[in-house]
Write a protein that holds these residues in place. Structure first.
Motif, mmCIF file in Angstrom:
data_model
loop_
_atom_site.group_PDB
_atom_site.id
_atom_site.type_symbol
_atom_site.label_atom_id
_atom_site.label_comp_id
_atom_site.label_asym_id
_atom_site.label_seq_id
_atom_site.Cartn_x
_atom_site.Cartn_y
_atom_site.Cartn_z
ATOM 1 N N LEU A 63 0.818 -1.219 0.000
ATOM 2 C CA LEU A 63 0.000 0.000 0.000
ATOM 3 C C LEU A 63 0.849 1.266 0.000
ATOM 4 C CD1 LEU A 63 -2.821 -1.046 2.486
ATOM 5 C CD2 LEU A 63 -2.908 -1.004 -0.011
ATOM 6 N N ALA A 67 1.393 0.989 -4.490
ATOM 7 C CA ALA A 67 0.221 1.785 -4.900
ATOM 8 C C ALA A 67 0.633 3.119 -5.516
ATOM 9 C CB ALA A 67 -0.718 1.984 -3.714
ATOM 10 N N SER A 73 -4.947 4.164 -5.708
ATOM 11 C CA SER A 73 -5.266 4.401 -4.305
ATOM 12 C C SER A 73 -5.169 3.067 -3.569
ATOM 13 C CB SER A 73 -6.688 4.963 -4.179
ATOM 14 O OG SER A 73 -7.635 3.953 -4.441
ATOM 15 N N PRO A 74 -5.075 3.087 -2.234
ATOM 16 C CA PRO A 74 -5.044 1.823 -1.491
ATOM 17 C C PRO A 74 -6.248 0.930 -1.775
ATOM 18 C CG PRO A 74 -4.340 3.600 -0.073
ATOM 19 C CD PRO A 74 -4.814 4.229 -1.363
ATOM 20 N N VAL A 75 -7.411 1.509 -1.937
ATOM 21 C CA VAL A 75 -8.611 0.713 -2.247
ATOM 22 C C VAL A 75 -8.479 0.076 -3.625
ATOM 23 C CG1 VAL A 75 -11.097 0.837 -2.653
ATOM 24 C CG2 VAL A 75 -10.084 2.079 -0.728
ATOM 25 N N GLN A 76 -7.942 0.817 -4.585
ATOM 26 C CA GLN A 76 -7.780 0.278 -5.935
ATOM 27 C C GLN A 76 -6.771 -0.866 -5.969
ATOM 28 O OE1 GLN A 76 -6.788 4.042 -7.777
ATOM 29 N NE2 GLN A 76 -8.662 3.955 -9.028
ATOM 30 N N ILE A 78 -6.424 -3.140 -3.832
ATOM 31 C CA ILE A 78 -7.129 -4.346 -3.396
ATOM 32 C C ILE A 78 -8.191 -4.766 -4.407
ATOM 33 C CG2 ILE A 78 -8.628 -5.281 -1.593
ATOM 34 C CD1 ILE A 78 -7.091 -3.328 0.322
ATOM 35 N N THR A 79 -8.929 -3.804 -4.960
ATOM 36 C CA THR A 79 -10.059 -4.147 -5.822
ATOM 37 C C THR A 79 -9.690 -4.299 -7.294
ATOM 38 O OG1 THR A 79 -10.643 -1.805 -6.088
ATOM 39 C CG2 THR A 79 -11.701 -3.021 -4.280
#
Length: 109
Positions: A63, A67, A73-76, A78-79
């Protein structure tokens, strides 16, 4: 044509060797080295904690470093993984986390 086949064969063999040896190194040699170097007791708790800390560090580094380099982004991070590579990554992290403990069970300690 012979030179092309030789180059492709050589490159393929190097990649295959790196993949196979890298897997052995990560799943067997590195955890064994850490367990012996730091004299971790054979109880599951300390060894699972060691593996969990290593997995946590991998997540933080992913992250904090990967990233931004990929512009995500950190969410991206993961997803954005596809189901196959994402699942393989989660399984690999899980194995990394439990391997110090599994080595104890395999060695009969």
């Amino acid at each position: 044509m012979r030179l092309l086949r030789a180059g492709v064969s050589y490159g393929s063999l190097v990649l295959l060797a790196g993949f196979l040896l890298g897997t052995v190194r990560v799943l067997a040699l590195e955890p064994r080295f850490v367990v012996r170097r730091f004299a971790l007791p054979p109880a599951p708790g300390p060894r699972l904690l060691c593996g969990g800390l290593a997995v946590g560090l991998m997540g933080v580094l992913e992250l904090a470093v990967v990233a931004p380099l990929r512009g995500l982004s950190p969410v991206q991070v993961i997803t954005a993984r596809d189901p196959v590579s994402g699942s393989a990554y989660v399984v690999a992290l899980g194995l990394m986390g439990v391997m110090p403990w599994l080595l104890t069970r395999c060695e009969g300690a």
